[in-house]
Design an enzyme around this catalytic site. Structure first.
Site, PDB file in Angstrom:
ATOM      1  N   THR A 287       0.842  -1.199   0.000  1.00  0.00           N
ATOM      2  CA  THR A 287       0.000   0.000   0.000  1.00  0.00           C
ATOM      3  C   THR A 287       0.874   1.245   0.000  1.00  0.00           C
ATOM      4  O   THR A 287       0.632   2.203  -0.742  1.00  0.00           O
ATOM      5  CB  THR A 287      -0.926   0.010   1.232  1.00  0.00           C
ATOM      6  OG1 THR A 287      -1.758  -1.150   1.198  1.00  0.00           O
ATOM      7  CG2 THR A 287      -1.791   1.251   1.271  1.00  0.00           C
ATOM      8  N   GLN A 317      -6.328  -2.165  -2.276  1.00  0.00           N
ATOM      9  CA  GLN A 317      -5.543  -0.988  -1.880  1.00  0.00           C
ATOM     10  C   GLN A 317      -4.758  -0.426  -3.074  1.00  0.00           C
ATOM     11  O   GLN A 317      -3.928  -1.116  -3.668  1.00  0.00           O
ATOM     12  CB  GLN A 317      -4.567  -1.344  -0.768  1.00  0.00           C
ATOM     13  CG  GLN A 317      -5.220  -1.817   0.518  1.00  0.00           C
ATOM     14  CD  GLN A 317      -5.230  -3.322   0.644  1.00  0.00           C
ATOM     15  OE1 GLN A 317      -5.505  -4.042  -0.323  1.00  0.00           O
ATOM     16  NE2 GLN A 317      -4.919  -3.821   1.834  1.00  0.00           N
ATOM     17  N   GLN A 339     -10.328   2.151  -2.997  1.00  0.00           N
ATOM     18  CA  GLN A 339      -9.852   1.830  -1.652  1.00  0.00           C
ATOM     19  C   GLN A 339      -8.502   2.503  -1.423  1.00  0.00           C
ATOM     20  O   GLN A 339      -7.588   2.397  -2.251  1.00  0.00           O
ATOM     21  CB  GLN A 339      -9.718   0.314  -1.470  1.00  0.00           C
ATOM     22  CG  GLN A 339      -9.272  -0.088  -0.069  1.00  0.00           C
ATOM     23  CD  GLN A 339      -9.364  -1.578   0.196  1.00  0.00           C
ATOM     24  OE1 GLN A 339      -9.992  -2.312  -0.557  1.00  0.00           O
ATOM     25  NE2 GLN A 339      -8.750  -2.031   1.271  1.00  0.00           N
ATOM     26  N   ASP A 340      -8.391   3.204  -0.283  1.00  0.00           N
ATOM     27  CA  ASP A 340      -7.118   3.843   0.122  1.00  0.00           C
ATOM     28  C   ASP A 340      -6.674   4.948  -0.828  1.00  0.00           C
ATOM     29  O   ASP A 340      -5.489   5.056  -1.161  1.00  0.00           O
ATOM     30  CB  ASP A 340      -6.012   2.792   0.253  1.00  0.00           C
ATOM     31  CG  ASP A 340      -6.213   1.865   1.435  1.00  0.00           C
ATOM     32  OD1 ASP A 340      -7.237   1.998   2.122  1.00  0.00           O
ATOM     33  OD2 ASP A 340      -5.355   0.999   1.656  1.00  0.00           O
ATOM     34  N   ASP A 361     -12.044   2.965   3.329  1.00  0.00           N
ATOM     35  CA  ASP A 361     -10.903   3.568   4.056  1.00  0.00           C
ATOM     36  C   ASP A 361     -10.174   4.593   3.196  1.00  0.00           C
ATOM     37  O   ASP A 361      -8.942   4.686   3.220  1.00  0.00           O
ATOM     38  CB  ASP A 361      -9.909   2.480   4.489  1.00  0.00           C
ATOM     39  CG  ASP A 361     -10.535   1.369   5.300  1.00  0.00           C
ATOM     40  OD1 ASP A 361     -11.606   1.587   5.887  1.00  0.00           O
ATOM     41  OD2 ASP A 361      -9.958   0.263   5.326  1.00  0.00           O
ATOM     42  N   ARG A 429     -13.755   3.680  10.469  1.00  0.00           N
ATOM     43  CA  ARG A 429     -13.559   2.500  11.317  1.00  0.00           C
ATOM     44  C   ARG A 429     -12.135   2.534  11.849  1.00  0.00           C
ATOM     45  O   ARG A 429     -11.237   3.140  11.241  1.00  0.00           O
ATOM     46  CB  ARG A 429     -13.838   1.208  10.543  1.00  0.00           C
ATOM     47  CG  ARG A 429     -12.962   0.985   9.320  1.00  0.00           C
ATOM     48  CD  ARG A 429     -13.274  -0.348   8.672  1.00  0.00           C
ATOM     49  NE  ARG A 429     -12.406  -0.620   7.524  1.00  0.00           N
ATOM     50  CZ  ARG A 429     -12.144  -1.828   7.056  1.00  0.00           C
ATOM     51  NH1 ARG A 429     -12.650  -2.910   7.663  1.00  0.00           N
ATOM     52  NH2 ARG A 429     -11.363  -1.997   6.003  1.00  0.00           N
ATOM     53  N   TRP A 431      -8.616   1.616  12.348  1.00  0.00           N
ATOM     54  CA  TRP A 431      -7.515   0.835  11.802  1.00  0.00           C
ATOM     55  C   TRP A 431      -6.562   0.400  12.914  1.00  0.00           C
ATOM     56  O   TRP A 431      -6.044  -0.717  12.916  1.00  0.00           O
ATOM     57  CB  TRP A 431      -6.785   1.675  10.748  1.00  0.00           C
ATOM     58  CG  TRP A 431      -5.682   0.976  10.030  1.00  0.00           C
ATOM     59  CD1 TRP A 431      -5.513  -0.368   9.884  1.00  0.00           C
ATOM     60  CD2 TRP A 431      -4.595   1.582   9.332  1.00  0.00           C
ATOM     61  NE1 TRP A 431      -4.382  -0.638   9.140  1.00  0.00           N
ATOM     62  CE2 TRP A 431      -3.798   0.549   8.785  1.00  0.00           C
ATOM     63  CE3 TRP A 431      -4.210   2.905   9.111  1.00  0.00           C
ATOM     64  CZ2 TRP A 431      -2.649   0.793   8.041  1.00  0.00           C
ATOM     65  CZ3 TRP A 431      -3.073   3.158   8.357  1.00  0.00           C
ATOM     66  CH2 TRP A 431      -2.305   2.109   7.831  1.00  0.00           C
TER      67      TRP A 431
END
Length: 522
Positions: A287, A317, A339-340, A361, A429, A431
């Protein structure tokens, strides 16, 4: 004979004085160590250190942590990788870079007398340690972690102790925790030169650029990477260096390295100047390494550009932008991914009038960051996914990090709007165990689930996180059905003030220097 008796008496007296001093100093050290999360490792390393008598407890603790970081970096750098496959090597490469950065962060911690600076840089070192491990786990190479130096477990405890010790010592330092700083009458701190103020406030900054990049060949360079490489030869010292990137699409992966301080990228506007890439975890990148563009050099500024990762939701990711640049500013920029999308990796960051797009996220990391007057667009995820706007990564209670979303709008992007009822969307949320995110005076559209926040895994972090909401508006803002976690708070005005630009970022001393408007208080 009388002289010998006198000499013996003096020697015994000196020995007793030394013993008494050692005992007093040892008691003080033991007492100080008892205030740390890991007192045993504190006692074992500090009481055996020869510097204890000549340095402050804080400086000894930080010096030991620095020495351990150097040892860890040396061990990692010299590892035999013959048994490592390519994904494991990718994770190892991150670790080598991250521990090198940790050594740099700890070196400047020892030279600083500002609490805000030192706690920021220690928190960055914690993020580096966590990210080294994350790379192996997300590439399913956790078995290779046993090859890493065994000292890393103790090193993480030393970092945690250092954060606690630095917090305790804050009252004796010149910098005060969470304090705003005095501005000059024009909004800039005294250390920003008149030339920088004029340049950064200018509406024609592009015409004053040091280098012009144009994909169509009308500039000095066709790629941003070439321009950045040239900047190291063209500039003197670390003065502000402006790179104007003309309208066009730039397919490249870019890194603003640690040595590239005070770089400014300015484009022709959102969706006019576009930097695009497609690296992702599914194709073997960590990532951390998947970012289309990464900024590490301090003082980075971006204005009027789009940064995107087009790997798509099925690749999981895939980072569009990663910032580990201290005192970085992003103004009128767009960040697009799934995502990310936006990795607010570490240190102090400010985003104003920006657009951020994503699914899972998509605003994540362990920086101290404020998003102000930004549009946050939630996209359509894969069929089995839930959307989470944030995933903040604070892993130690003494870190000064967190995500503050202030005066923004959170709504569905065009691809989600038509099928919004088919997907659940949450504000965030946890991590990491001490995840910290606040949403203040923000318009929350109806896509936000009534619970507001989502678990990461069972009860993990639900009592240690800090999630706050303050006077939000919109169909998704009602708190009547919010989660009942111990760590969730409906904030008072005094609570909210702690997460403003002035208090959370100490931003009055540096954001004005970028010529970017901001609201300092609630």
């Amino acid at each position: 004979m009388g002289h010998k008796v006198l000499l013996r008496f003096l020697l015994v007296s000196l020995s007793l004085l030394a013993f008494v001093f050692w005992m007093a100093n040892g008691d003080s050290t033991i007492s100080s160590c008892s205030q740390t999360p890991y007192p045993q490792i504190c006692n074992s390393l500090i009481t055996s250190n020869s510097l204890v008598a000549s340095k402050s407890f804080r400086d000894v603790a930080l010096s030991i942590t620095l020495n351990q970081a150097k040892l860890a970096h040396n061990h990692i750098s010299s590892m035999d990788l013959i048994s490592f496959d390519e994904p494991a090597k990718a994770a190892w490469f991150d670790c080598a870079e991250l521990y090198n950065d940790t050594v740099s962060q700890l070196n400047r911690v020892l030279l600083s007398n500002s609490w805000e600076d030192t706690q920021t840089w220690l928190s960055a070192a914690v993020a580096n340690h966590q990210t080294c491990q994350n790379g192996f786990m997300e590439l399913n190479k956790a078995s290779f972690m046993s090859s890493l130096p065994s000292m890393l477990s103790d090193f993480s405890k030393l970092l945690s102790n250092s954060l606690a010790i630095n917090n305790q010592a804050a009252s004796t330092l010149s910098g005060k925790p969470r304090g705003g700083r005095r501005l000059l009458s024009d909004g800039f701190p005294s250390w920003v030169s008149g030339g920088d103020r004029k340049l950064l406030q200018s509406t024609t900054a592009a015409s004053q650029a040091n280098i012009v990049v144009a994909a169509d060949g009308s500039g000095e360079y066709k790629t941003i990477s070439e321009a950045l490489t040239a900047s190291s030869k063209l500039r003197s010292g670390t003065s502000r260096f402006v790179v104007y990137v003309k309208k066009g699409t730039y397919k490249e992966n870019i890194e603003i390295t640690k040595s590239m301080k005070n770089i400014m990228l300015i484009g022709d506007g959102i969706d006019a100047t576009i930097v695009t890439g497609s690296k992702n975890v599914q194709d073997g990148s960590t990532t951390f390494r998947s970012a289309t563009i990464a900024a590490v050099g301090d003082g980075f500024i971006a204005k009027a550009m789009t940064f995107q990762n087009i790997a798509g939701p099925q690749k999981h990711q895939a980072v569009a932008f990663r910032s580990g640049s201290d005192l970085s500013v992003f103004y009128q920029c767009s960040f697009k991914g799934y995502q990310d999308t936006l990795y607010v990796y570490s240190q102090r960051q400010f985003y104003r009038n920006c657009d951020i797009y994503g699914t899972v996220d998509f605003m994540f990391g362990d920086a101290t960051v404020v998003f102000q007057n930004c549009n946050i667009y939630v996209r359509k995820p894969m069929s089995n996914q839930k959307n989470t706007v944030t995933a903040q990564g604070r892993s130690d209670p003494n870190e000064n990090t967190g995500i503050s979303i202030h005066g923004c709008t959170i709504t569905a992007a065009s691809d989600l709007k038509a099928v919004q009822s088919s997907f659940k969307t949450y504000l965030g949320r946890p991590w990491k165990e001490y995840s910290r995110t606040v949403v203040m005076k923000t318009s929350l559209d109806s896509l936000i689930d009534p619970a507001g926040w989502l678990e990461w895994s069972g009860n993990f972090a639900l009592s240690t996180l800090y999630y706050g909401e303050y006077t939000n508006t919109g169909l998704g803002s009602s708190t009547s059905r919010r989660v009942k976690w111990k760590g969730h708070h409906i904030m008072s005005t005094s609570d909210a003030q702690k997460f403003t630009v002035a208090n959370f970022l100490g931003g009055g001393s540096w954001i004005g220097a970028a010529g970017v408007p901001y609201t300092s208080g609630v």
